[in-house]
Structures are given as structure tokens and as C-alpha cells.
Design an enzyme around this catalytic site. Structure first.
Site, PDB file in Angstrom:
ATOM      1  N   PRO A 271       0.793  -1.238   0.000  1.00  0.00           N
ATOM      2  CA  PRO A 271       0.000   0.000   0.000  1.00  0.00           C
ATOM      3  C   PRO A 271       0.820   1.280   0.000  1.00  0.00           C
ATOM      4  CG  PRO A 271      -0.992  -1.611   1.450  1.00  0.00           C
ATOM      5  CD  PRO A 271       0.312  -2.205   1.006  1.00  0.00           C
ATOM      6  N   CYS A 272       0.340   2.246  -0.778  1.00  0.00           N
ATOM      7  CA  CYS A 272       1.033   3.525  -0.965  1.00  0.00           C
ATOM      8  C   CYS A 272       0.666   4.615   0.038  1.00  0.00           C
ATOM      9  CB  CYS A 272       0.756   4.056  -2.363  1.00  0.00           C
ATOM     10  SG  CYS A 272       1.263   2.949  -3.698  1.00  0.00           S
ATOM     11  N   PRO A 273      -0.585   4.667   0.563  1.00  0.00           N
ATOM     12  CA  PRO A 273      -0.972   5.792   1.416  1.00  0.00           C
ATOM     13  C   PRO A 273      -0.032   6.110   2.576  1.00  0.00           C
ATOM     14  CG  PRO A 273      -2.917   4.552   0.803  1.00  0.00           C
ATOM     15  CD  PRO A 273      -1.734   3.757   0.306  1.00  0.00           C
TER      16      PRO A 273
END
Length: 418
Positions: A76-78
Site C-alpha cells: 500500500p502507498c498511502p
């Protein structure tokens, strides 16, 4: 080339999956949280696809895949996104450090992880150093590179920060892929799709859309429907003659005005991401429009994954010419202050830490750096005769601990995590 096997975690809708397949990797397993993305993977390939929390060993058993050739994933990037809060190790979605520990359990010949450009920023210098040091302890050479999709045949800027790690005996053959820049524009990439329903303005529109695209933003379930990104990105799309306020159900028709400003369809967005028009890049996306858009927008462009995957495959097959081990040993230090703290046997004062780090900084800069470190690490402070002293205690991030608070936050946020 020898047949190579891969396990892909956080596989999404298959951008990295397709690229790795074209690079010569056969998927032994793909694991994805989002049901729609997992359905897309199953619709395109007869792979073993498991849907659920990748960190839940009730979903899949890493021990079954010990010694796999490649462990890959777009975790995941967030937690690292410039557009977000950059919570890093304290974000319930952060799986980067966990994936490194997973490599320690599975002992793959190579590891490939990709994420947003934000991970390359100073905010995460200590986090990167922690990852690199841990990989070294596990017996892996590693390197980070910021790659732009437009340098690998994709009509979009899309910077991605990519980590590759492998055993020293294979790393001697590794080289980052040579650039093959996209030679067209958004207009040349999409003109045929804009004209498919007889829109008379397609040719003129394509002439105006004379640059590569800004980065496609897939967004998350925490936010609203599909649109083409934040304010700056929307302005760039308008300059290209694209209405960025949403995604269209269909291309423009013959009844639309010649000077009409069209929206993109999900098929057009997938073209901008590197799927199609060549048959080998064909891919089907399942679900409703907004769901399809998010799957596409959050993907690793297949041509970029193919380029990096080919470099890894060449190294694992010892293709080309081996370099001296000293030439591939990567001694880049990402955060000298973190290293000074990490290597200290006792608590050290500001003066001692600054001296050991070799960096120039005044007290205000030191306090800012320590505050930044404290976002990802537990740091004890104590008063000594020489002033306040600091000691690095632990990494805050999730690396597989059963009792980690990540599990509670993840359960609470499950419906909004994507």
C-alpha cells in the site's frame, strides 16, 4: 531462459502481474485484499489467487513457498504518499517492512517492491535505512531506484520508487533496465479510442493532447468517486483537452461538438497505464466503473514491471556479464543520524550524535530530525549531566507481530482500506 516462479503480494488488478509474466515469471500465487481486483486477476489468468489480508496466514501459508525465485508486491502507498499524512510505520496499511521480514521467512532468490515517490523523500530516510540494513542482515544485496513510467514506453510520467534485493551470487548479474522512452503523446495513444464512436473532433483533439499524461491517481475507498487527481493534475489534464472531473461511460459520439472537451473512459485510462494496444498487453477489468478506475489507477504499469522483471530474470539466470561483487555492493547510507542512534550502545547527547553522524546541523535542525525519527521509531530520552540523551529502542512498524496495534486499526478500517 529457465522457468522462474513468483509469489505476488498486494497484487492489485494485475499490472505488475502481467509485466512479470511477460518477463518470464510464472505465478505460483497472487494475494490481494480487494475482492474486485482479485476477481479481475481470476478473469484474466488461471492462477491461484487468494483474497484477503495478505498478513493473515489463515489466507495463505508463506512456508509453502520457501525458496521461490521472486517475491514481489506493490504494498500500500498511502503510508508514504505526498498527498496523504505520511504516517509511515504508524499507518495500519503499511506493509513495506513486513514484506521485508516475509522475505526473511520465505528466502526468495529475489525481492521486488514498488511504491510511490514519497518513500524516496527525506521524511522516510531512516525508514529506508532500516529496510536496507534489515535486508543486509538477511543476506541480501539491495538497491532503490526512482523510475518514471514514461521512460519505459508508457504515455504517463508516473514516478515509482522501486526496491530490488537479491543474493550476492545473483546480484553480480543485475542491472537496472535501460530506458526506452515513450515516443508519442496522450493524443497519439488515445486518438483511435476517442474516434471509435465517430466523434469528428478526435483528430483535432489528439493534436492538442501533445504531451504525456500526468500521473493517474486511483485513490482509495476513503475518498470519493473517480476523477483524475488533485488540483495540479486536473489543470494538466485540461491543458491536454481532457475534462478531469470524472470518468465517462463511453467515448464521445458523432453527435458531440467538434470542440467538445471529453472525459476519459476506463479503457482510455488503462491505455495510459500501459495496457494495450498490443495483444500481449490486453487485460479485462471487472466491476463497476469507479471500481475499474481504482483498479487501473492504483496499478504498476505493466511495461515498467516487465522491464524491471526482465532485469531480475536476467540476473537470476546469470545472463550477460557478471560484475565484480564490489561493483554491485550498494553502500548508500540514507540517514546518518539514524545510524548513529542505531549503533550506539548507550544513550547519547545531541552533541555526541551530531558528531557521530558527520552531519552539520544546529539544535533546531537536530530537534526536527529527531521528531521525524520518532514518527517511525521508539526513542527514549533521559537527562544527563551533558544534557538530554537519546536511545533508539525499537521500530514502530508492523513486521508480523501478533499483538501489534496494526491488527486492531486494520479491523476497524477494513471497509475503507484499498
Amino acid at each position: 531462459m529457465a522457468e522462474l516462479s513468483a509469489v505476488e503480494i498486494c497484487a492489485g488488478a494485475g499490472g505488475q502481474s502481467l509485466g512479470l509474466e511477460l518477463a518470464g515469471f510464472e505465478h505460483a500465487l497472487a494475494v490481494e485484499l480487494d475482492k474486485n481486483a482479485a476477481d479481475t486477476l481470476r478473469a484474466n489468468r488461471d492462477w491461484d489467487v487468494q483474497q484477503g489480508d495478505v498478513a493473515d496466514e489463515g489466507i495463505w501459508n508463506p512456508k509453502k513457498y520457501v525458496g521461490i525465485d521472486l517475491l514481489a508486491g506493490g504494498v500500500p502507498c498511502p503510508p508514504f504518499s505526498i498527498a496523504g499524512k505520511q504516517l509511515g510505520a504508524t499507518d495500519e496499511r503499511d506493509l513495506f517492512a513486513w514484506a521485508v521480514e516475509l522475505a526473511g521467512k520465505m528466502q526468495p532468490r529475489a525481492l521486488l517492491l514498488e511504491n510511490v515517490r514519497g518513500l524516496s523523500m527525506p521524511r522516510f530516510s531512516a525508514y529506508r535505512q532500516h529496510v536496507k540494513d534489515r535486508l543486509r542482515d538477511l543476506g541480501y544485496w539491495s538497491d532503490w531506484q526512482l523510475l518514471h513510467a514514461s521512460d519505459y514506453g508508457v504515455p504517463q510520467l508516473r514516478p515509482r520508487f522501486v526496491l530490488v534485493a537479491m543474493r550476492h551470487e545473483d546480484a553480480q548479474w543485475f542491472e537496472w533496465p535501460e530506458k526506452a522512452p515513450y515516443e508519442g503523446t496522450v493524443g497519439s495513444a488515445l486518438q483511435s479510442l476517442m474516434a471509435v464512436n465517430g466523434w469528428r473532433g478526435a483528430k483535432a483533439w489528439a493534436k492538442k493532447a501533445n504531451d504525456i499524461a500526468p500521473t493517474i491517481v486511483g485513490g482509495s475507498k476513503k475518498h470519493g468517486g473517480a476523477d483524475l487527481g488533485p488540483t495540479r493534475a486536473k489543470a494538466a489534464w485540461r491543458e491536454l483537452g481532457v475534462d478531469p472531473m470524472g470518468v465517462a461511460d463511453a467515448p464521445p459520439s458523432a453527435s458531440d461538438p467538434v470542440d467538445f472537451m471529453p472525459k476519459l473512459t476506463t479503457e482510455m485510462v488503462s491505455r495510459i497505464q500501459g495496457w494495450g494496444p498490443e495483444p500481449e498487453y490486453e487485460w479485462t477489468f471487472t466491476g463497476r466503473k469507479t471500481t475499474r478506475y481504482r483498479q487501473i489507477g492504483n496499478a504498476f504499469p505493466p511495461p515498467v514491471a516487465r522491464a524491471v522483471g526482465t532485469s531480475i530474470a536476467n540476473a537470476l539466470n546469470h545472463k550477460g556479464e557478471a560484475k565484480a561483487l564490489a561493483d554491485v555492493e550498494n553502500e548508500v547510507m540514507h540517514d546518518h543520524l539514524y545510524l548513529a542512534l542505531k549503533d550506539a550502545r548507550t544513550a547519547l547527547t545531541e552533541r555526541e550524535l551530531v558528531k557521530l553522524s558527520g552531519e552539520r546541523m544546529d539544535s533546531l535542525a537536530f530537534e526536527r530530525r529527531m521528531a521525524m525519527l520518532a514518527r517511525d521509531f521508539v526513542i527514549d530520552e533521559e537527562e544527563q549531566l551533558g544534557g538530554r540523551a537519546y536511545r533508539l529502542v525499537a521500530f514502530k512498524g508492523f513486521i508480523g507481530q501478533e499483538g501489534h496495534e496494526r491488527h486492531v486499526r486494520f479491523a476497524e478500517m477494513r471497509s475503507r482500506i484499498s
